[in-house]
Design an enzyme around this catalytic site. Structure first.
Site, short mmCIF file in Angstrom:
data_model
loop_
_atom_site.label_atom_id
_atom_site.label_comp_id
_atom_site.label_asym_id
_atom_site.label_seq_id
_atom_site.Cartn_x
_atom_site.Cartn_y
_atom_site.Cartn_z
N SER A 40 9.80 -13.80 23.03
CA SER A 40 9.63 -13.32 21.71
C SER A 40 10.14 -11.71 21.63
O SER A 40 10.39 -11.23 20.63
CB SER A 40 8.21 -13.33 21.19
OG SER A 40 7.36 -12.37 21.75
N LYS A 78 4.69 -7.08 20.99
CA LYS A 78 5.45 -7.05 19.72
C LYS A 78 5.51 -5.58 19.55
O LYS A 78 5.01 -4.55 19.94
CB LYS A 78 4.82 -7.62 18.81
CG LYS A 78 4.12 -9.13 18.94
CD LYS A 78 5.26 -10.17 19.23
CE LYS A 78 4.58 -11.55 19.20
NZ LYS A 78 5.49 -12.62 19.99
#
Length: 178
Positions: A40, A78
């Site tokens: 990700s 993230k």
């Protein structure tokens, strides 16, 4: 055991015990190593990268954080896009925060390889979270690999309490030539 042998043993054990205590305290309250799992955050971080997080950092926009995943027992990594009070939107692959356009140079490599369509689908905060702005004590986070990232677009805001720390250092593997 002789007295001199006991003194020698104690002289060795004392610094070892002190070093272990310091290491435990540092890891618990200051810094911690983390292994990146998944794709990700590609190309910024790839699967199995080792990073060091600071547990004392003040989190700012575009910082990369590690936090307890809201949808599993894992830790996620993230990028912080929205801070408390921010309005976030994406239109035609352009990020808007509080109405201001922001460049995201960390996405350029992935965008260049995109054959068609948008790298990040259009959204407003209200459309995906039913909130107009990021709530207090929360963050809106996105992965750098937007096409393969489970992030705030899917599971909503991240509580400040879930944040383990900010990524400060990436360890590069050492290869030993033969």
């Amino acid at each position: 055991m002789e007295k001199s042998q006991k003194r020698e043993l104690i002289s060795w054990l004392r610094p070892i015990i002190i070093a272990v205590i310091i290491a435990v305290v540092c890891r618990q309250f200051l810094i911690a190593p983390i292994t990146v799992r998944g794709e990700s955050m590609e190309p910024t971080y790839v699967d199995d990268n080792k990073v060091l997080i600071s547990k004392l950092s003040h989190i700012e926009r575009f910082d990369i954080i590690v936090f307890d995943a809201p949808d599993s027992d894992e830790k996620y990594i993230k990028r912080v896009i929205g801070l408390p009070g921010d309005h976030v939107a994406m239109k035609d692959d352009i990020l808007y925060i509080n109405g201001k356009e922001y460049d995201e140079p960390y996405l350029n490599t992935k965008k260049e390889n995109l054959l068609e369509g948008h790298f990040t689908y259009d959204f407003t905060l209200e459309e995906i979270t039913d909130e107009k702005v990021v709530p207090s004590n929360s963050y809106f986070v996105l992965g750098d690999n937007r096409l393969e990232s489970s992030d705030s677009r899917e599971y909503g805001f991240i509580s400040k309490n879930a944040v383990k720390g900010e990524v400060k250092l990436k360890f590069f593997p050492i290869s030993i030539a033969k």
